[in-house]
Write a protein that holds these residues in place. Sequence first.
Motif, PDB file in Angstrom:
ATOM      1  N   PHE A 173      29.633  47.003  40.727  1.00 55.48           N
ATOM      2  CA  PHE A 173      30.249  46.705  39.433  1.00 55.48           C
ATOM      3  C   PHE A 173      29.992  45.255  39.019  1.00 55.48           C
ATOM      4  O   PHE A 173      29.616  44.411  39.840  1.00 55.48           O
ATOM      5  N   ALA A 174      30.231  44.981  37.744  1.00 55.80           N
ATOM      6  CA  ALA A 174      30.118  43.628  37.205  1.00 55.80           C
ATOM      7  C   ALA A 174      31.412  42.859  37.449  1.00 55.80           C
ATOM      8  O   ALA A 174      32.510  43.429  37.372  1.00 55.80           O
ATOM      9  N   LEU A 175      31.280  41.571  37.734  1.00 53.85           N
ATOM     10  CA  LEU A 175      32.429  40.688  37.922  1.00 53.85           C
ATOM     11  C   LEU A 175      32.345  39.603  36.851  1.00 53.85           C
ATOM     12  O   LEU A 175      31.376  38.842  36.802  1.00 53.85           O
ATOM     13  N   LEU A 176      33.373  39.538  35.990  1.00 55.65           N
ATOM     14  CA  LEU A 176      33.336  38.672  34.810  1.00 55.65           C
ATOM     15  C   LEU A 176      34.608  37.834  34.709  1.00 55.65           C
ATOM     16  O   LEU A 176      35.664  38.243  35.189  1.00 55.65           O
ATOM     17  N   PRO A 177      34.517  36.679  34.037  1.00 54.49           N
ATOM     18  CA  PRO A 177      35.768  36.010  33.664  1.00 54.49           C
ATOM     19  C   PRO A 177      36.569  36.929  32.741  1.00 54.49           C
ATOM     20  O   PRO A 177      35.991  37.625  31.895  1.00 54.49           O
ATOM     21  N   SER A 178      37.869  36.966  32.882  1.00 54.01           N
ATOM     22  CA  SER A 178      38.678  37.869  32.053  1.00 54.01           C
ATOM     23  C   SER A 178      38.571  37.547  30.574  1.00 54.01           C
ATOM     24  O   SER A 178      38.832  38.410  29.725  1.00 54.01           O
ATOM     25  N   THR A 179      38.168  36.310  30.228  1.00 52.55           N
ATOM     26  CA  THR A 179      38.027  35.912  28.829  1.00 52.55           C
ATOM     27  C   THR A 179      36.616  36.145  28.288  1.00 52.55           C
ATOM     28  O   THR A 179      36.352  35.855  27.119  1.00 52.55           O
ATOM     29  N   HIS A 180      35.735  36.669  29.112  1.00 54.31           N
ATOM     30  CA  HIS A 180      34.338  36.870  28.697  1.00 54.31           C
ATOM     31  C   HIS A 180      34.261  37.981  27.650  1.00 54.31           C
ATOM     32  O   HIS A 180      34.972  38.995  27.763  1.00 54.31           O
ATOM     33  N   PRO A 181      33.418  37.851  26.621  1.00 53.57           N
ATOM     34  CA  PRO A 181      33.300  38.910  25.608  1.00 53.57           C
ATOM     35  C   PRO A 181      32.953  40.276  26.180  1.00 53.57           C
ATOM     36  O   PRO A 181      33.430  41.299  25.679  1.00 53.57           O
ATOM     37  N   LEU A 182      32.145  40.314  27.247  1.00 53.83           N
ATOM     38  CA  LEU A 182      31.766  41.606  27.838  1.00 53.83           C
ATOM     39  C   LEU A 182      32.931  42.261  28.585  1.00 53.83           C
ATOM     40  O   LEU A 182      32.872  43.455  28.884  1.00 53.83           O
ATOM     41  N   ALA A 183      33.975  41.492  28.885  1.00 56.65           N
ATOM     42  CA  ALA A 183      35.116  42.051  29.614  1.00 56.65           C
ATOM     43  C   ALA A 183      35.886  43.058  28.772  1.00 56.65           C
ATOM     44  O   ALA A 183      36.681  43.834  29.308  1.00 56.65           O
ATOM     45  N   ASP A 184      35.660  43.068  27.453  1.00 56.92           N
ATOM     46  CA  ASP A 184      36.331  44.041  26.590  1.00 56.92           C
ATOM     47  C   ASP A 184      35.628  45.394  26.598  1.00 56.92           C
ATOM     48  O   ASP A 184      36.158  46.368  26.053  1.00 56.92           O
ATOM     49  N   ARG A 185      34.447  45.453  27.207  1.00 58.74           N
ATOM     50  CA  ARG A 185      33.669  46.700  27.229  1.00 58.74           C
ATOM     51  C   ARG A 185      34.207  47.643  28.303  1.00 58.74           C
ATOM     52  O   ARG A 185      34.723  47.215  29.333  1.00 58.74           O
ATOM     53  N   GLU A 186      34.035  48.921  28.069  1.00 58.20           N
ATOM     54  CA  GLU A 186      34.361  49.914  29.103  1.00 58.20           C
ATOM     55  C   GLU A 186      33.345  49.858  30.227  1.00 58.20           C
ATOM     56  O   GLU A 186      33.660  50.066  31.399  1.00 58.20           O
ATOM     57  N   ALA A 187      32.085  49.580  29.868  1.00 58.25           N
ATOM     58  CA  ALA A 187      31.010  49.408  30.841  1.00 58.25           C
ATOM     59  C   ALA A 187      30.090  48.316  30.319  1.00 58.25           C
ATOM     60  O   ALA A 187      29.946  48.114  29.110  1.00 58.25           O
ATOM     61  N   VAL A 188      29.455  47.593  31.233  1.00 52.59           N
ATOM     62  CA  VAL A 188      28.615  46.449  30.888  1.00 52.59           C
ATOM     63  C   VAL A 188      27.160  46.793  31.152  1.00 52.59           C
ATOM     64  O   VAL A 188      26.825  47.348  32.204  1.00 52.59           O
ATOM     65  N   CYS A 189      26.295  46.464  30.195  1.00 55.50           N
ATOM     66  CA  CYS A 189      24.862  46.686  30.372  1.00 55.50           C
ATOM     67  C   CYS A 189      24.269  45.564  31.215  1.00 55.50           C
ATOM     68  O   CYS A 189      24.525  44.379  30.967  1.00 55.50           O
TER      69      CYS A 189
END
Length: 340
Positions: A173-189
Amino acid sequence: MELEVRHLRVLCAIAEAGSLTRAAAALSMTQPGLSTQLRRIENMLGGVLFDRRRAGATPTAFGELVLDRAHAVLPGIDALLADTARAARHLASPDRVRVGSVGAPLLGHLLLAVQKFLPGAEVTSRCHHSPVTLLDDLAAGRLEAAVLGDHPEQHLPPRDGVVLTPLVTEPVFALLPSTHPLADREAVCLTELADHDWAMPRPDGDRTREYWSSVCALTGRRPSAPHEAEGRQLIELVRAGLAVSLCQATFSQTPGVAVRPLAGNPLWYRHVLAWHRDGPLTDRGEEILRAVAAGYLDTCAASPVYAEWRRRHPDAARLPSGAPDDRRTGQGRPGWWGDR
């Protein structure tokens, strides 16, 4: 980085095969990964070891010097390892179980299972970032069991006397900062993730970084990785918004970071249990395997993102119903890489 015995074995394999492609196949590595490792060894030793041409790889004069020393040293090391393995098995207490583990969620479940089924045993554990190092310790009698892991096309090498039992293959899985724009996605490309700075694990010992990079390269993107870190330090870099990274699907939710599936599930990780065929776990292997599998399912349920992913992919990460099919070869059920 310091010269290790495994580096000498790599050089001898290249010389014997006569090409990096054939040597990579013999070592269960990718050719780009072997090329990268050879460059690191050459940089460490201070000279070019092989002339690499279309016809193959030929040792240079400097390479011949190194290979002569390697051929003189390795037989003695192999004899030492064989002798100490026999001595360790002879001296080992039947009531002692030493367990090694990479960074994975199975260690606690394995220790509890050993305590349950071998109640009189003295159980100890230690962790290491390299599954191959732990595998060597198992073969040499310095451990009785281990939690290991590998990736597609990067299978753990077999070792005499060691039973390798794949437990489950799960997505990365992807590991992101919680404030990252991609963190709002259901899945990350993965291609979008590659546009950001990454934090990656160290390149030596564990081949995780090589695997991540090779899969990213297939998308035409090579992420910038200005940060090299593992464990808590990697999480802190992500939490601070300095980098993105990848993680096991069972990663425990941590404030300030977000875990998201990768669209299309391009990366995978396989959890493997291992023990010595002559060790104390052999007679209780089936029971221990089932207990660890049950513990793994509890861990999955405690990871909301992964639990939801498993609900949507019910056939993608199946657990074994029992023991490995072939105890003679020490391999688990064939085809488990296809369970995804």
